[in-house]
Design a protein around this motif. Sequence first.
Motif, PDB file in Angstrom:
ATOM      1  N   LEU A   1       8.420 -20.243  28.590  1.00  0.00           N
ATOM      2  CA  LEU A   1       9.378 -21.095  27.899  1.00  0.00           C
ATOM      3  C   LEU A   1       9.115 -22.573  28.163  1.00  0.00           C
ATOM      4  O   LEU A   1       9.264 -23.415  27.269  1.00  0.00           O
ATOM      5  CB  LEU A   1      10.798 -20.731  28.334  1.00  0.00           C
TER       6      LEU A   1
ATOM      7  N   PHE B   1       6.744 -23.950  24.609  1.00  0.00           N
ATOM      8  CA  PHE B   1       7.795 -24.235  23.634  1.00  0.00           C
ATOM      9  C   PHE B   1       8.288 -25.668  23.801  1.00  0.00           C
ATOM     10  O   PHE B   1       8.406 -26.170  24.918  1.00  0.00           O
ATOM     11  CB  PHE B   1       8.991 -23.274  23.818  1.00  0.00           C
TER      12      PHE B   1
ATOM     13  N   ASP C   1      18.456 -24.217  22.001  1.00  0.00           N
ATOM     14  CA  ASP C   1      18.334 -22.767  22.201  1.00  0.00           C
ATOM     15  C   ASP C   1      17.373 -22.449  23.342  1.00  0.00           C
ATOM     16  O   ASP C   1      17.603 -21.519  24.124  1.00  0.00           O
ATOM     17  CB  ASP C   1      17.866 -22.087  20.910  1.00  0.00           C
ATOM     18  N   ARG C   2      16.294 -23.199  23.433  1.00  0.00           N
ATOM     19  CA  ARG C   2      15.379 -22.966  24.556  1.00  0.00           C
ATOM     20  C   ARG C   2      16.066 -23.230  25.889  1.00  0.00           C
ATOM     21  O   ARG C   2      15.883 -22.491  26.866  1.00  0.00           O
ATOM     22  CB  ARG C   2      14.142 -23.844  24.430  1.00  0.00           C
TER      23      ARG C   2
ATOM     24  N   LEU D   1      13.520 -21.414  18.063  1.00  0.00           N
ATOM     25  CA  LEU D   1      12.607 -21.977  19.050  1.00  0.00           C
ATOM     26  C   LEU D   1      11.410 -22.629  18.357  1.00  0.00           C
ATOM     27  O   LEU D   1      11.094 -22.306  17.198  1.00  0.00           O
ATOM     28  CB  LEU D   1      12.131 -20.897  20.021  1.00  0.00           C
TER      29      LEU D   1
ATOM     30  N   ALA E   1       9.560 -24.644  13.537  1.00  0.00           N
ATOM     31  CA  ALA E   1      10.515 -23.814  14.278  1.00  0.00           C
ATOM     32  C   ALA E   1      10.591 -22.437  13.646  1.00  0.00           C
ATOM     33  O   ALA E   1      10.361 -22.270  12.445  1.00  0.00           O
ATOM     34  CB  ALA E   1      11.884 -24.483  14.277  1.00  0.00           C
TER      35      ALA E   1
END
Length: 317
Positions: free
Chosen positions: A195, A199, A204-205, A252, A265
């Motif tokens: 993560l 990303f 949201d992450r 993400l 995204a």
Amino acid sequence: MSKKKAINFDLSEIADGGVQVKLNRALQQVADNILDPNTDPTKKRKVQLNITLAPNEKRDASDVTVEVKTTLAPEVGVPTTMLLGRDANGNQLITGLNGRQYLLDHDGDAALLNDPIIAHPLQLNQLTSLIEWLESEGSSINDALKIHVISPTKVEVIGNLAKGGQRPCFAEVRAVVDSLNLESYLDQESMIIMLQSHFEENDDRNIILKVVSNLRDESIHQQTDDGVSQSVQINSGVASVDEVKVPNPVKLIPFRTFQEVDQPASKFIFRMREGMQSALFMADNNQWQVEAKNNIKRYIQQLEQETFGEIKYPVIA
């Protein structure tokens, strides 16, 4: 003592002239072999005439068998290098003597290409490098160059369709990206690393990262799951516990295309299970690829406008 009378043999009369014909044919083969530029000129050639006679008991007749054999110089080997490859359709390309290129199709039939395919396109990794190369050498290439966005990680500079039905590729740009470990459950540490390193940061992450980072093994047993979202209790302090609801799907932004363009995204489904394991599953039917290719196209066109003052080379996405 009486003198024996000599018996005269005339090759032109033996076997009704067949022996003479064989000998003449053998001599012609030797002459052709000597004149062949692919043979060693100093190599000795031979013509061997074998006449076998089998007389009868009365010695008044004999069967005659005639054989003519030739020893010729073999052809001299020609050293060369053959380059092998395949075109975009899977047909085999062979470059042989004098650099001439042949197309070998799936049936094994070979055809000479009058407009050879580029065997080794220029390899690049950045879109800016592509424009720099086009600025330097593009005008010297005698072809109508076009930029083809093959995928989110691959761009080619191609020319017009050749007579052999193939299209030359002059340059190839491949993005340097790491693979994503999606659709498989990862342990807590592996998910946190993925993560943070693969990303872009967004809300949201950060929610998922907070959940995964503070998971306790027993908390997975205390989760609630309605098939769409999951709620799980996580440590929020030294002695406090909070319940966090993880939305699904989550939006993400993974690093999946050229770093020079905006990363598209995508929607993902985030799931957890016992053992502090979690996984991300794609939920956009790969629509991100279409967006990524359009982002690449717009970026290349922008670079062309800045460099040439126009879109000099068409971009196909």
